[in-house]
Design an enzyme around this catalytic site. Structure first.
Site, PDB file in Angstrom:
ATOM      1  N   ARG A 180      -8.059 -61.151 -11.896  1.00 28.18           N
ATOM      2  CA  ARG A 180      -6.895 -60.776 -11.513  1.00 28.18           C
ATOM      3  C   ARG A 180      -6.525 -59.301 -12.008  1.00 28.18           C
ATOM      4  NH1 ARG A 180      -8.283 -64.877 -10.211  1.00 28.18           N
ATOM      5  NH2 ARG A 180      -9.273 -63.276  -8.551  1.00 28.18           N
ATOM      6  N   HIS A 226       8.296 -63.839 -14.700  1.00 28.10           N
ATOM      7  CA  HIS A 226       6.747 -64.662 -14.818  1.00 28.10           C
ATOM      8  C   HIS A 226       5.684 -64.154 -15.596  1.00 28.10           C
ATOM      9  CE1 HIS A 226       7.848 -66.726 -10.634  1.00 28.10           C
ATOM     10  NE2 HIS A 226       8.689 -67.317 -11.721  1.00 28.10           N
TER      11      HIS A 226
END
EC number: 2.3.1.286
Length: 228
Positions: free
Chosen positions: A56, A104
């Site tokens: 990612r 987050h």
């Protein structure tokens, strides 16, 4: 200068080419979410978790902000803008936004697996054996399922002070982030940008729905807000 609070989710980053992780079957890049985004997954197979976030991170470093990110950053000329994002990328910051709360966590940071306050910027791959200054394994600086959301209280405080609220790229169905709209002051105009809005019953007054994707809808919303 009026205060504009912007809530953003995966939809705004998807238009920069970032995958939104979870597909229609609830899998993240072919993995059960609990394998790669939970304390249990980290305990069971930390190398799998590290590899998932390494991929990612590499993708993020090849990605650039889109016109929605840039339009929100440009709005700082006319509003006191605070962004509250569910996204773990840094595209808002790279577009020029100055006040960003990451609910987050952040993909380009890592932290000690034991001492949560030891947080470091990180743009390369992370491996087992990479340690913090107290000789504990480093982990992604991500809020996993089942973990507390430490930035939730600051986010609530910002929404409570908002003169305007703009929601982009999020279905507002994932809690606790979905509860944030409830803290907007009475009479605060709320603009919701989503190509397939599905807010359900009990919609608040002053809600303006723009059924467009982020890159098209955000400039429209900001133009409306500038006239209020």
């Amino acid at each position: 200068m009026k205060k504009l609070v912007v809530l953003t989710g995966a939809g705004i980053s998807a238009e920069s080419g970032l995958k939104t992780f979870r597909d229609a079957g609830g899998l993240w890049e072919g993995h059960d979410v609990m394998e790669v985004a939970s304390p249990r997954g980290w305990q069971n197979d930390p190398e799998l978790v590290l590899d998932f976030y390494n991929q990612r991170r590499r993708q993020l470093l090849e990605t650039t902000p889109n016109t929605a990110h840039k339009a929100i950053a440009a709005a700082q000329e006319h509003f006191d803008v605070t962004i509250i994002t569910q996204n773990i990328d840094d595209l808002h910051e790279r577009a020029g936004s100055k006040q960003v709360i990451h609910l987050h966590g952040e993909l380009l940071k890592v932290r000690s697996s034991e001492y949560d306050h030891l947080i470091y910027p990180w743009e390369k791959d992370l491996f087992m054996g990479d340690l913090c200054e107290k000789q504990r394994q480093l982990r992604p600086h991500i809020v996993w399922f089942g973990e507390a959301v430490p930035m939730m209280e600051p986010a609530i405080e910002e929404v409570m002070l908002a003169d305007h609220l703009l929601i982009v790229g999020t279905s507002m169905t994932v809690y606790p982030a979905a509860s944030l709209m409830q803290y907007a002051p009475q009479g605060c105009p709320v603009f919701f940008v989503d190509p397939r809005p599905n807010l359900g019953p009990g919609l608040r007054s002053g809600l303006h729905i723009i059924s467009e994707n982020a890159t098209t809808g955000v400039p429209i919303a900001l133009e409306h807000l500038a006239r209020i």
